[in-house]
Structure formats: structure tokens, C-alpha cells
Design a protein around this motif. Structure first.
Motif, mmCIF file in Angstrom:
data_model
loop_
_atom_site.group_PDB
_atom_site.id
_atom_site.type_symbol
_atom_site.label_atom_id
_atom_site.label_comp_id
_atom_site.label_asym_id
_atom_site.label_seq_id
_atom_site.Cartn_x
_atom_site.Cartn_y
_atom_site.Cartn_z
ATOM 1 N N LEU A 54 0.828 -1.203 0.000
ATOM 2 C CA LEU A 54 0.000 0.000 0.000
ATOM 3 C C LEU A 54 0.866 1.258 0.000
ATOM 4 O O LEU A 54 0.605 2.203 -0.751
ATOM 5 N N ASN A 55 1.914 1.281 0.819
ATOM 6 C CA ASN A 55 2.806 2.441 0.866
ATOM 7 C C ASN A 55 3.502 2.662 -0.474
ATOM 8 O O ASN A 55 3.674 3.795 -0.921
ATOM 9 N N ALA A 56 3.916 1.580 -1.124
ATOM 10 C CA ALA A 56 4.573 1.696 -2.433
ATOM 11 C C ALA A 56 3.609 2.267 -3.464
ATOM 12 O O ALA A 56 3.965 3.172 -4.234
ATOM 13 N N LEU A 57 2.391 1.773 -3.479
ATOM 14 C CA LEU A 57 1.400 2.280 -4.430
ATOM 15 C C LEU A 57 1.049 3.728 -4.138
ATOM 16 O O LEU A 57 0.917 4.541 -5.055
ATOM 17 N N GLY A 58 0.920 4.048 -2.863
ATOM 18 C CA GLY A 58 0.617 5.417 -2.473
ATOM 19 C C GLY A 58 1.719 6.396 -2.865
ATOM 20 O O GLY A 58 1.462 7.574 -3.094
ATOM 21 N N GLY A 60 3.292 6.152 -5.594
ATOM 22 C CA GLY A 60 3.313 6.196 -7.052
ATOM 23 C C GLY A 60 4.205 5.151 -7.709
ATOM 24 O O GLY A 60 4.505 5.253 -8.888
ATOM 25 N N ARG A 61 4.608 4.144 -6.966
ATOM 26 C CA ARG A 61 5.463 3.097 -7.527
ATOM 27 C C ARG A 61 4.645 2.184 -8.434
ATOM 28 O O ARG A 61 3.469 1.943 -8.200
ATOM 29 N N ASP A 62 5.286 1.649 -9.463
ATOM 30 C CA ASP A 62 4.637 0.766 -10.425
ATOM 31 C C ASP A 62 4.695 -0.667 -9.900
ATOM 32 O O ASP A 62 5.781 -1.243 -9.806
ATOM 33 N N PRO A 63 3.557 -1.256 -9.570
ATOM 34 C CA PRO A 63 3.565 -2.598 -8.987
ATOM 35 C C PRO A 63 4.038 -3.684 -9.946
ATOM 36 O O PRO A 63 4.366 -4.787 -9.517
ATOM 37 N N ASP A 64 4.091 -3.367 -11.239
ATOM 38 C CA ASP A 64 4.574 -4.349 -12.207
ATOM 39 C C ASP A 64 6.093 -4.298 -12.376
ATOM 40 O O ASP A 64 6.671 -5.195 -12.993
ATOM 41 N N HIS A 65 6.729 -3.248 -11.846
ATOM 42 C CA HIS A 65 8.176 -3.121 -11.969
ATOM 43 C C HIS A 65 8.907 -3.134 -10.631
ATOM 44 O O HIS A 65 10.067 -3.501 -10.565
ATOM 45 N N GLU A 66 8.227 -2.710 -9.581
ATOM 46 C CA GLU A 66 8.830 -2.732 -8.245
ATOM 47 C C GLU A 66 8.843 -4.169 -7.733
ATOM 48 O O GLU A 66 7.853 -4.890 -7.865
ATOM 49 N N THR A 67 9.960 -4.570 -7.155
ATOM 50 C CA THR A 67 10.079 -5.938 -6.642
ATOM 51 C C THR A 67 9.960 -5.977 -5.123
ATOM 52 O O THR A 67 10.144 -4.960 -4.443
ATOM 53 N N ALA A 68 9.690 -7.155 -4.627
ATOM 54 C CA ALA A 68 9.595 -7.358 -3.183
ATOM 55 C C ALA A 68 10.888 -6.934 -2.500
ATOM 56 O O ALA A 68 10.863 -6.387 -1.397
ATOM 57 N N HIS A 69 12.010 -7.155 -3.170
ATOM 58 C CA HIS A 69 13.310 -6.836 -2.583
ATOM 59 C C HIS A 69 13.382 -5.402 -2.070
ATOM 60 O O HIS A 69 13.896 -5.154 -0.979
ATOM 61 N N GLY A 70 12.849 -4.480 -2.819
ATOM 62 C CA GLY A 70 12.933 -3.076 -2.446
ATOM 63 C C GLY A 70 11.977 -2.648 -1.356
ATOM 64 O O GLY A 70 12.056 -1.517 -0.872
#
Length: 135
Positions: A54-58, A60-70
Motif C-alpha cells: 500500500l505504501n509503495a502504491l501510495g 506512485g510506484r509501479d507494482p509491475d516493476h517494483e520488486t519485493a526486494h525493495g
């Protein structure tokens, strides 16, 4: 009551290269709020939670390119199956998180959440619901 009595034994394990979308889909399908992230390069366990996604999406991160690692928490507090629920709740309160990975002999055997603890402390089955409070 002990952690082993409350924990979910459904442990979703993903790798650090899973995208956030893949992780979210797996978490949704398994109906869990956290995934254990196993990084074979570090031999360590981390945790990715619904809040991390949720924080990543909020942000503006792209869920198709951001990995769990980050987005994985790697300084994890682990619980033991023989901890009391009070010990687990205290650890969650101190760390301000809602999930604990349960380890038994260095193996993830479950995850206990605040919701799991509440369900044990306040079982609703067979009890009348409390009346609604109005302001």
C-alpha cells in the motif's frame, strides 16, 4: 494461550524478485496479509506486508516493476511457537508492526497477526455481538 494456538500455518513464501503485483495476487489468493521473503543470496528471511505494498502504491510506484526486494523488511522480529500471546502482542506493540513470522528450529512454520491474537482473546462465535455505539 500460545502463539502456536493462534498462528496461521499458511506461510506464503516468495522471492525478492517477485513484483509487488505478483506478491499482492498471491497474498490475496491465500487470504494472508504478509508474505515471507526468502532471499537465497543472503540466506535470510524478510517480510512483505499489505502495508508495504500500500505504501509503495501510495508513493506512485509501479507494482509491475517494483520488486519485493525493495520493500521487504529485513530486520524482522521472529516469534517462537511457545511464546505467549501476550509476548507476541508486546513485541508487535514495541515494533509497531502487525505480523510476526513464527520460527521453529530456524524454519518458518507460521505467521501470527494482530487479528489472530484478537480472535483468540475475543472469540465471537457463540456470543451475542455487543450493541452498536452511537455518538
Amino acid at each position: 494461550m500460545l502463539v502456536r494456538d493462534a498462528m496461521s500455518t499458511v506461510v506464503l513464501t516468495i522471492g525478492p524478485a517477485h513484483t509487488l503485483r505478483q506478491a499482492a495476487r498471491l497474498m490475496s489468493a491465500r487470504r494472508v496479509g504478509a508474505a515471507v521473503v526468502l532471499d537465497p543470496d543472503t540466506s535470510g528471511l524478510g517480510i512483505l506486508t499489505e502495508r508495504d505494498i500500500l505504501n509503495a502504491l501510495g508513493a506512485g510506484r509501479d507494482p509491475d516493476h517494483e520488486t519485493a526486494h525493495g520493500h521487504t523488511t529485513t530486520d524482522v522480529v521472529f516469534a517462537a511457537p511457545d511464546w505467549t500471546l501476550e509476548e507476541a502482542a508486546a513485541a508487535m506493540s514495541r515494533g509497531e508492526f502487525r505480523h510476526l513470522i513464527v520460527l521453529d528450529r530456524h524454519e518458518a512454520v507460521g505467521v501470527v497477526s494482530v487479528r489472530d491474537i484478537i480472535r483468540c482473546w475475543l472469540p465471537l462465535r457463540g456470543r451475542a455481538q455487543a450493541p452498536a455505539v452511537t455518538a
